[in-house]
Design a protein around this motif. Structure first.
Motif, short mmCIF file in Angstrom:
data_model
loop_
_atom_site.label_atom_id
_atom_site.label_comp_id
_atom_site.label_asym_id
_atom_site.label_seq_id
_atom_site.Cartn_x
_atom_site.Cartn_y
_atom_site.Cartn_z
N ALA A 125 0.85 -1.20 0.00
CA ALA A 125 0.00 0.00 0.00
C ALA A 125 0.88 1.24 0.00
CB ALA A 125 -0.94 0.02 1.20
N LEU A 126 0.33 2.31 -0.59
CA LEU A 126 1.00 3.61 -0.60
C LEU A 126 -0.06 4.69 -0.41
CD1 LEU A 126 3.58 5.38 -1.17
CD2 LEU A 126 2.73 5.51 -3.53
N THR A 127 0.16 5.53 0.59
CA THR A 127 -0.74 6.67 0.83
C THR A 127 0.04 7.95 0.60
OG1 THR A 127 -2.08 5.47 2.46
CG2 THR A 127 -2.17 7.88 2.51
N ALA A 173 4.35 10.77 2.18
CA ALA A 173 3.83 9.46 1.81
C ALA A 173 4.07 8.43 2.91
CB ALA A 173 4.48 8.99 0.51
N LYS A 174 3.23 7.39 2.92
CA LYS A 174 3.39 6.26 3.83
C LYS A 174 3.41 4.98 3.00
CE LYS A 174 1.40 8.11 8.11
NZ LYS A 174 0.38 7.90 9.17
N GLN A 175 4.46 4.20 3.19
CA GLN A 175 4.64 2.95 2.46
C GLN A 175 4.42 1.78 3.41
OE1 GLN A 175 8.57 2.61 0.81
NE2 GLN A 175 8.06 0.84 -0.47
N THR A 207 -4.86 6.68 -1.61
CA THR A 207 -4.21 5.45 -1.16
C THR A 207 -4.34 4.38 -2.23
OG1 THR A 207 -4.62 5.91 1.18
CG2 THR A 207 -4.17 3.63 0.57
N TRP A 208 -3.22 3.85 -2.65
CA TRP A 208 -3.20 2.69 -3.55
C TRP A 208 -2.98 1.44 -2.71
CZ3 TRP A 208 -0.70 7.24 -5.04
CH2 TRP A 208 -1.10 7.81 -6.26
#
Length: 218
Positions: free
Chosen positions: A60-62, A130-132, A95-96
């Protein structure tokens, strides 16, 4: 002499290794690129997300957005996207998330996430914290600003530099308004000419009918 050569070779190898390590560390960051991005305009921001873990995949990536009116993601097979908005309907984040059963971004690989955004703020630069998220539950935040001395932090926030607003943008607006006014004038003129033509046509018909009636009476 052999000792000097040995020390020189050792120094060169060590320097090269440091350069490669530094380049590898920089390449492992989550980064963003947006060619042609300008203040007040629209651009395609492409986020490059590498997986740093040796054992877990990125799932996920936000990305946090600066309260934009428009943000449209490019569809990616195996991934779904969710857009977040505030009470003003401005887009604040996207978010992906890797679909169930999809591999995400395996170790040693990277993925690009494209996003059409705008209008961009009137700033010299804009950051996209971003958050990974990894498959083992680990979350890495890429949200640190560049230090005052110019040094890059351990987890820098993806950011882009914005060009100044184009000077001819207002000119385009004025030109567009002028074209609209000309079009209105042309429409009005056409209506007047059409009305006059219709009136003349009716007058001709009336005269013709009158002539026929007078001929019959004669």
């Amino acid at each position: 002499m052999p000792s000097s050569i040995s020390r020189a070779v050792t120094t060169t190898v060590a320097t090269t290794a440091l350069v490669l390590l530094a380049g590898g560390a920089a390449a492992a960051h989550v980064t963003v690129d947006a060619p042609g991005a300008a203040q007040g305009g629209y651009a395609v921001a492409t986020f490059r997300v590498p997986t740093e873990s040796d054992t877990a995949s990125t799932t996920a990536l936000t990305v946090t957005l600066p309260n934009l009116k428009s943000a449209r993601n490019e569809p990616i097979p195996g991934w779904s996207a969710k857009v977040e908005r505030n009470d003003k309907k401005e887009i604040t984040a996207i978010t992906w998330t890797a679909d169930p059963g999809a591999p995400g971004i395996p170790p040693g690989q990277f993925q690009r996430f494209a996003l059409s955004v705008g209008p961009l703020p009137a700033l010299d630069s804009v950051s996209f914290p971003a958050k990974q998220t990894y498959s083992d539950g680990k979350v890495v935040s890429w949200d640190q600003p560049v230090q005052k001395n110019g040094d890059e932090p351990e987890h820098p926030a993806p950011s882009i530099t914005l060009a100044a607003a184009k000077d001819h943008a207002d000119g385009h607006a004025v030109s567009s308004e002028a074209e609209d006014e000309d079009a209105d004038h042309e429409d009005q003129t056409a209506r007047w000419l059409g009305g006059i033509g219709l009136a003349l046509g009716l007058l001709g018909v009336a005269l013709g009918v009158g002539n026929v009636i007078r001929g019959r009476r004669a």
